[in-house]
Design a protein around this motif. Structure first.
Motif, short mmCIF file in Angstrom:
data_model
loop_
_atom_site.label_atom_id
_atom_site.label_comp_id
_atom_site.label_asym_id
_atom_site.label_seq_id
_atom_site.Cartn_x
_atom_site.Cartn_y
_atom_site.Cartn_z
N THR A 106 -5.31 0.78 -12.25
CA THR A 106 -4.05 0.24 -11.73
C THR A 106 -2.89 1.17 -12.04
OG1 THR A 106 -3.60 -1.05 -13.75
CG2 THR A 106 -4.90 -2.11 -12.02
N PRO A 162 -3.82 0.79 -3.04
CA PRO A 162 -2.35 0.75 -3.19
C PRO A 162 -1.64 1.98 -2.64
CG PRO A 162 -3.41 -0.01 -5.20
CD PRO A 162 -4.50 0.55 -4.33
N ASP A 163 -2.32 3.12 -2.54
CA ASP A 163 -1.69 4.34 -2.02
C ASP A 163 -2.09 4.63 -0.58
OD1 ASP A 163 -4.33 5.03 -2.30
OD2 ASP A 163 -3.98 6.78 -3.59
N HIS A 219 -5.84 -2.34 -6.81
CA HIS A 219 -5.03 -3.52 -7.11
C HIS A 219 -5.63 -4.22 -8.33
CE1 HIS A 219 -3.22 -3.05 -3.08
NE2 HIS A 219 -4.46 -2.82 -2.68
N TYR A 248 0.81 -1.21 0.00
CA TYR A 248 0.00 0.00 0.00
C TYR A 248 0.85 1.27 0.00
CZ TYR A 248 -2.77 -3.83 1.90
OH TYR A 248 -3.36 -5.06 2.10
N ASN A 251 2.36 2.73 -2.67
CA ASN A 251 2.50 3.36 -3.98
C ASN A 251 2.16 4.84 -3.88
OD1 ASN A 251 2.96 1.04 -6.05
ND2 ASN A 251 1.34 0.29 -4.71
N TYR A 297 -2.66 3.88 -9.47
CA TYR A 297 -2.47 3.30 -8.13
C TYR A 297 -3.68 3.49 -7.22
CZ TYR A 297 2.34 3.38 -9.80
OH TYR A 297 3.48 3.22 -10.56
N HIS A 298 -4.87 3.48 -7.79
CA HIS A 298 -6.08 3.58 -6.98
C HIS A 298 -6.68 2.22 -6.69
CE1 HIS A 298 -7.18 8.10 -7.46
NE2 HIS A 298 -5.87 7.93 -7.42
#
Length: 260
Positions: free
Chosen positions: A177, A90-91, A183, A21, A23, A180-181
């Motif tokens: 993806t 991911p962020d 997976h 997480y 990114n 990066y919002h």
């Protein structure tokens, strides 16, 4: 709207998995403010074009009922799952620790709304709504252009035109993806959910795509025999054919698809 503003399940995050997480935070490549007008604007273009070509008001109404049902159903299902699962995006690290310093207790110091949004990764809402709406439009085009029955097979342009909305939905899903919002699992599951919803809602109003009469809406008068016609002979002898899929009667004088 209720689930949109409801806090999700707070899933436990182990420090050694935080790399998933971490990114960078970026703006959406396809923001919602652009996605919805684009999708429904394209739907309006397709539905209105077909209406002006055929003057079939019943089909026009059924098309809008179907795509609006798909969008509504998708919103309820997708948001419900998001709230129940609570998977971090991911962020999420930078939402939780905007200063880049992680504490041992894993207590977030960022904005509460941003943190809660960061826990709504699964499934991807952009992917599901894109495939529910644009997938519905592709199904609509498949039917109107007779792509999967004997009238349209062998004419590749019909297939190419009909898959354009699906390609657009795929690019929307992939963008989630890239920014990066989400997976990749979120995107795949969201896309499948949207496709299923789009198909179910399409079949509420239109026949199977391999039917000879797939270009007609179930509510269309042409799907039923003329009540004023009185005959004791078999349907085939009186100029009426039986739809093998649902045993409805279709007048041969009205069965030609004006779209093609």
């Amino acid at each position: 709207m209720y689930f949109e503003w409801k806090d999700p399940f707070i899933r436990k995050i182990q420090p050694d998995e935080m790399w998933l997480y971490r990114n960078p935070r970026t703006e959406s490549y396809v923001p919602l403010i652009a996605l919805y007008p684009s999708m429904y604007g394209f739907a309006a273009l397709v539905f209105v074009t077909y209406f002006f070509h055929t003057r079939d008001l019943t089909d026009f109404k059924c098309a809008w009922l179907g795509i609006s049902l798909a969008g509504t159903l998708n919103g309820v299902i997708t948001q419900s799952i998001k709230i129940a699962v609570g998977r971090p995006r991911p962020d999420f690290f930078w939402r939780c620790f905007p200063d880049g310093v992680m504490n041992e207790d894993m207590l977030c110091s960022g904005d509460h709304h941003s943190i809660m949004e960061g826990r709504k990764s699964f499934p991807s809402g952009h992917s599901s709504v894109a495939f529910a709406s644009l997938g519905f439009i592709s199904l609509y085009l498949f039917g109107k252009l007779n792509v999967f029955n004997e009238r349209g097979r062998g004419q590749a342009w019909r297939l190419v035109v009909s898959v354009v909305p699906l390609l657009a939905a795929t690019m929307v899903a992939i963008s989630r993806t890239c920014d990066y919002h989400h997976h990749w699992q979120d995107v795949v599951v969201g896309s499948v959910i949207g496709l299923i919803e789009g198909y179910l809602c399409y079949r509420q109003y239109f026949p199977s795509l391999d039917s000879r009469y797939c270009y007609l809406a179930y509510a269309s008068d042409a799907m039923y025999p003329n009540p004023s016609r009185k005959t004791t002979s078999k349907p085939e002898a009186s100029g009426i054919e039986v739809n093998p899929e649902n045993e409805m009667l279709v007048d041969t004088a009205e069965k030609d698809n004006k779209w093609t």
